[in-house]
Write an enzyme that holds these catalytic residues in place. Structure first.
Site, PDB file in Angstrom:
ATOM      1  N   LYS A 269      -4.466  10.521  -0.336  1.00 28.68           N
ATOM      2  CA  LYS A 269      -5.850  10.035  -0.253  1.00 28.68           C
ATOM      3  C   LYS A 269      -6.703  10.982   0.590  1.00 28.68           C
ATOM      4  O   LYS A 269      -6.367  11.277   1.733  1.00 28.68           O
ATOM      5  CB  LYS A 269      -5.863   8.623   0.353  1.00 28.68           C
ATOM      6  CG  LYS A 269      -7.264   8.040   0.598  1.00 28.68           C
ATOM      7  CD  LYS A 269      -7.201   6.590   1.084  1.00 28.68           C
ATOM      8  CE  LYS A 269      -8.584   6.054   1.469  1.00 28.68           C
ATOM      9  NZ  LYS A 269      -8.540   4.658   1.967  1.00 28.68           N
ATOM     10  N   ASP A 274     -14.967   7.234   5.401  1.00 23.04           N
ATOM     11  CA  ASP A 274     -15.038   5.943   4.703  1.00 23.04           C
ATOM     12  C   ASP A 274     -15.957   4.991   5.461  1.00 23.04           C
ATOM     13  O   ASP A 274     -15.560   4.344   6.421  1.00 23.04           O
ATOM     14  CB  ASP A 274     -13.631   5.340   4.578  1.00 23.04           C
ATOM     15  CG  ASP A 274     -13.644   4.016   3.814  1.00 23.04           C
ATOM     16  OD1 ASP A 274     -14.675   3.697   3.192  1.00 23.04           O
ATOM     17  OD2 ASP A 274     -12.600   3.323   3.822  1.00 23.04           O
ATOM     18  N   LYS A 281     -18.749  -1.054   6.321  1.00 26.66           N
ATOM     19  CA  LYS A 281     -17.904  -1.488   7.436  1.00 26.66           C
ATOM     20  C   LYS A 281     -18.786  -1.794   8.646  1.00 26.66           C
ATOM     21  O   LYS A 281     -19.881  -1.277   8.767  1.00 26.66           O
ATOM     22  CB  LYS A 281     -16.937  -0.364   7.828  1.00 26.66           C
ATOM     23  CG  LYS A 281     -15.814  -0.119   6.849  1.00 26.66           C
ATOM     24  CD  LYS A 281     -14.912   1.008   7.348  1.00 26.66           C
ATOM     25  CE  LYS A 281     -13.791   1.317   6.367  1.00 26.66           C
ATOM     26  NZ  LYS A 281     -12.813   0.239   6.189  1.00 26.66           N
ATOM     27  N   ASP A 292      -9.445   9.005   7.192  1.00 25.46           N
ATOM     28  CA  ASP A 292      -9.103   8.422   5.900  1.00 25.46           C
ATOM     29  C   ASP A 292      -8.653   9.483   4.889  1.00 25.46           C
ATOM     30  O   ASP A 292      -8.385   9.157   3.738  1.00 25.46           O
ATOM     31  CB  ASP A 292     -10.304   7.631   5.361  1.00 25.46           C
ATOM     32  CG  ASP A 292      -9.885   6.378   4.618  1.00 25.46           C
ATOM     33  OD1 ASP A 292      -8.713   5.969   4.769  1.00 25.46           O
ATOM     34  OD2 ASP A 292     -10.720   5.824   3.880  1.00 25.46           O
ATOM     35  N   ASP A 351     -15.367  -0.931  -0.427  1.00 24.95           N
ATOM     36  CA  ASP A 351     -14.535  -0.458   0.679  1.00 24.95           C
ATOM     37  C   ASP A 351     -13.063  -0.330   0.261  1.00 24.95           C
ATOM     38  O   ASP A 351     -12.263   0.262   0.979  1.00 24.95           O
ATOM     39  CB  ASP A 351     -14.673  -1.414   1.876  1.00 24.95           C
ATOM     40  CG  ASP A 351     -14.190  -0.797   3.174  1.00 24.95           C
ATOM     41  OD1 ASP A 351     -13.935   0.429   3.191  1.00 24.95           O
ATOM     42  OD2 ASP A 351     -14.078  -1.531   4.167  1.00 24.95           O
ATOM     43  N   GLU A 353     -11.785   1.663  -1.761  1.00 19.98           N
ATOM     44  CA  GLU A 353     -12.066   2.859  -2.558  1.00 19.98           C
ATOM     45  C   GLU A 353     -10.833   3.740  -2.748  1.00 19.98           C
ATOM     46  O   GLU A 353     -10.731   4.452  -3.735  1.00 19.98           O
ATOM     47  CB  GLU A 353     -13.189   3.667  -1.894  1.00 19.98           C
ATOM     48  CG  GLU A 353     -12.769   4.604  -0.744  1.00 19.98           C
ATOM     49  CD  GLU A 353     -12.181   3.886   0.472  1.00 19.98           C
ATOM     50  OE1 GLU A 353     -12.405   2.672   0.605  1.00 19.98           O
ATOM     51  OE2 GLU A 353     -11.483   4.538   1.265  1.00 19.98           O
ATOM     52  N   ARG A 355      -7.699   3.155  -3.483  1.00 24.47           N
ATOM     53  CA  ARG A 355      -6.880   2.908  -4.686  1.00 24.47           C
ATOM     54  C   ARG A 355      -7.574   3.416  -5.939  1.00 24.47           C
ATOM     55  O   ARG A 355      -6.921   3.774  -6.918  1.00 24.47           O
ATOM     56  CB  ARG A 355      -6.533   1.414  -4.767  1.00 24.47           C
ATOM     57  CG  ARG A 355      -7.699   0.497  -4.960  1.00 24.47           C
ATOM     58  CD  ARG A 355      -7.383  -0.936  -4.579  1.00 24.47           C
ATOM     59  NE  ARG A 355      -7.387  -1.138  -3.134  1.00 24.47           N
ATOM     60  CZ  ARG A 355      -7.089  -2.295  -2.529  1.00 24.47           C
ATOM     61  NH1 ARG A 355      -6.741  -3.355  -3.242  1.00 24.47           N
ATOM     62  NH2 ARG A 355      -7.118  -2.383  -1.224  1.00 24.47           N
TER      63      ARG A 355
HETATM   64  N1  BES Z   1      -9.547   3.222   4.774  1.00 25.20           N
HETATM   65  C1  BES Z   1      -9.472   1.809   4.728  1.00 25.20           C
HETATM   66  C2  BES Z   1      -8.172   1.252   5.292  1.00 25.20           C
HETATM   67  C3  BES Z   1      -7.942   1.424   6.757  1.00 25.20           C
HETATM   68  C4  BES Z   1      -8.283   0.424   7.638  1.00 25.20           C
HETATM   69  C5  BES Z   1      -7.320   2.540   7.252  1.00 25.20           C
HETATM   70  C6  BES Z   1      -8.036   0.556   8.981  1.00 25.20           C
HETATM   71  C7  BES Z   1      -7.078   2.681   8.592  1.00 25.20           C
HETATM   72  C8  BES Z   1      -7.421   1.689   9.465  1.00 25.20           C
HETATM   73  C9  BES Z   1      -9.585   1.319   3.298  1.00 25.20           C
HETATM   74  O1  BES Z   1     -10.355   2.091   2.441  1.00 25.20           O
HETATM   75  C10 BES Z   1     -10.216  -0.034   3.361  1.00 25.20           C
HETATM   76  O2  BES Z   1     -11.324  -0.107   3.791  1.00 25.20           O
HETATM   77  N2  BES Z   1      -9.470  -1.058   2.961  1.00 25.20           N
HETATM   78  C11 BES Z   1      -9.934  -2.386   3.006  1.00 25.20           C
HETATM   79  C12 BES Z   1      -9.495  -3.075   1.746  1.00 25.20           C
HETATM   80  C13 BES Z   1     -10.091  -4.432   1.552  1.00 25.20           C
HETATM   81  C14 BES Z   1     -11.568  -4.312   1.267  1.00 25.20           C
HETATM   82  C15 BES Z   1      -9.380  -5.096   0.399  1.00 25.20           C
HETATM   83  C16 BES Z   1      -9.317  -3.070   4.228  1.00 25.20           C
HETATM   84  O3  BES Z   1      -8.145  -2.832   4.510  1.00 25.20           O
HETATM   85  O4  BES Z   1     -10.035  -3.798   4.904  1.00 25.20           O
HETATM   86 ZN    ZN Z   2     -10.487   4.123   2.952  1.00 24.01          ZN
HETATM   87 ZN    ZN Z   3     -12.433   1.582   2.539  1.00 20.57          ZN
END
Ligand code: BES
Ligand code: ZN
Ligand code: ZN
Length: 501
Positions: A269, A274, A281, A292, A351, A353, A355
């Site tokens: 990734k 992000d 966020k 990220d 968010d 993104e 996947r």
């Molecule tokens: N990059 C984040 C995941 C992340 C969170 C990495 C904290 C490191 C620390 C990812 O893109 C994300 O925002 N995931 C969301 C998914 C949700 C919207 C289903 C998450 O984990 O909140």
């Molecule tokens: Zn992310």
């Molecule tokens: Zn994200």
């Protein structure tokens, strides 16, 4: 920092500081510590008798013996209980040594190579060199006053017969450590200074600094919006749309195997920042989302390590690089995206993104390379941080053989990974009413539903997914790493790739 083997006597070797080791609850008798103790009038033994030092894990004793040995300083490093000692603890034992060297602004260290039950000399040397390389790392690009650095880290082996395996191990550890530190610099870089084209530029420079023979086996290609559009990579296009910085698809090949031999594909990734996009966020901690792209940096660093080690495999890293921004051109919750594979995805949160871009990169790797095995690494879910913390990465997959090889590589490299199930019952959570899939699966089992989403794009190719959200960056000093980027999962993957067959 130069990491070198010295065959000789630590008593006569001259460095700013020599390092010997001590297990907890043992007498100061044989080994390097015993020799040094005798040479300096029993100072180590008397410190232990008086309770200044016990040999506990992480404990140190700094002496200035004045005479008896060639070097001005002796550091005794505690290794804890012998029965609990492992190769990875050997690596971790170097961090307190480097901390002291940093404080005293030392330039050269010479250390005895500690052994342990059942740790081969070559393995010990590999972890020792890794420890030196990793704990010497500091990101000071934006500091006016640069950190003091150890220039030379020598490992002393008194037995000439072991020079071969020890030298081989030290070289391996140094090569892996160098590659990891190369990747850590990318992860630590502020997001304005490393956008998708910046990550691509770094990837192009990936062979720089390697020996010519190794560099010659690497080929890096970078694709821009035109190709990404032509290949109908709807996921990468959608996520990249909100940013002025156009997306990139980075493909780094390392041909260490025979021509025509099957590929191993590593997908990482590469979200250089992000923000969450329209599903923005909250501000707290958002600055951290520069990491990220740690999965992408890790996969590129793994290519560098594989080349440095001369691993006899064909390995390709595929890194989709985007910046996830909110703007008038950004993708929206409610949009339905057609992915490269032809599947459609309903966006519920912009968010989620990672996947979306990974699904296209996985489809690309399968189509272009028909890999025998495929591994992806991603800072994919906050849920994984909740489940496993910053100790262990999440692991999921569709192939028992590949999973068990990853488990073995995890155990012997010391990079901890733990499997979560991809039971079919979870599929329900990511089924969409309007399209084939939706990009979030609700509040339950967030790490698994993200993994399940990716599984839908891996098809029949043996595949493992590593969720490194919790372990790619650590806030506190832990497990032999200073705060900051860890370089995960390079150690795990080089171990996996080093295995024959
Ligand atoms: N990059 C984040 C995941 C992340 C969170 C990495 C904290 C490191 C620390 C990812 O893109 C994300 O925002 N995931 C969301 C998914 C949700 C919207 C289903 C998450 O984990 O909140
Ligand atoms: Zn992310
Ligand atoms: Zn994200």
């Amino acid at each position: 920092m130069k990491i070198e083997l010295v065959v000789g006597d630590i008593l006569r070797h001259k460095a700013d500081m020599i390092v010997v080791h001590h297990f907890e609850g043992e007498k100061t008798a044989g080994g390097a510590a015993g020799g040094v103790n005798a040479a300096i009038g029993g100072a180590i033994a008397s410190a232990m008798r008086d309770g200044d030092f016990h040999g506990k894990w992480g404990e140190t004793l700094l002496l200035r013996p004045g005479k008896g040995i060639a070097s001005p300083r002796v550091l005794v490093a505690g290794l804890g209980k012998r029965a609990k000692f492992t190769a990875d603890l050997l690596r971790q034992s170097v961090l307190p040594v480097m901390r002291i060297a940093g404080k005293l602004k030392l330039k050269s260290i010479a250390s005895a190579l500690p052994g342990g039950e059942g740790i081969e000399p070559r393995t010990a040397a590999r972890f020792a060199a890794l420890g030196a390389a990793l704990s010497g790392y500091e990101y000071d690009r934006y500091k006016s006053e640069k950190a003091s650095r150890v220039e030379r880290f020598q490992w002393i082996e008194p037995r000439r017969a072991l020079a071969g395996p020890v030298k081989a191990g030290l070289d391996e550890g140094a090569a892996i450590g160098e590659a990891i530190n190369w990747g850590r610099d990318l992860v630590a870089c502020p997001p304005a200074d490393l956008r998708p084209d910046g990550l691509a530029r770094a990837a192009r420079a990936l062979p720089k600094g390697l020996r010519a023979a190794a560099a010659g086996k690497i080929r890096v290609r970078v694709y821009g919006r035109n190709e990404i559009e032509a290949w109908k990579m709807g996921g990468i296009l959608a996520v990249g749309k909100g940013s002025e910085a156009p997306p990139r698809l980075i493909v780094a090949e390392y041909r260490g195997g025979r021509p025509g031999e099957a590929w191993t594909a590593l997908i990482g990734k590469g979200v250089t920042f992000d923000t969450g996009g329209i599903s923005l966020k909250k501000w707290e901690g958002m600055e951290k989302m520069k990491y990220d792209m740690a999965g992408g940096a890790g996969m590129l660093a793994t290519i560098r390590a594989a080349a440095g080690l001369g691993i006899r495999k064909n390995v390709v890293a595929v890194v989709p690089a985007v910046e996830n921004m909110p703007s008038g051109t950004a993708f929206r919750p409610g949009d339905v995206i057609r992915m490269m594979s032809g599947k459609t995805v309903e966006v519920l949160s912009t968010d989620a993104e990672g996947r979306l871009i990974l699904a296209d990169a996985i489809a690309f790797a399968v189509k272009r390379y028909r890999p025998a095995a495929m591994v992806d690494a991603a800072t994919l879910t906050g849920a994984c941080v909740v489940a496993l913390g910053s100790v262990t990465m999440g692991m999921m997959g569709n192939d028992e053989r590949l999973l068990s090889r990853m488990r073995e590589a995890s155990a012997s490299s010391g990079e901890k990974a733990w499997e979560l199930p991809l039971h079919e019952e979870y599929f329900e959570q990511i089924k969409s009413d309007i399209g084939d899939l939706k990009n979030i699966g609700g509040p339950e089992a967030g790490t698994i539903t993200a993994g399940y989403f990716l599984k839908e794009f891996a098809g029949d190719t043996p595949w493992v997914h590593l969720d490194i959200a919790g372990v790619a960056w650590r806030e506190k000093e832990r497990m032999g790493y200073a705060p900051g980027p860890t370089g995960v999962p390079v150690r795990l993957l080089t171990q996996y790739l080093s295995r024959e067959g």
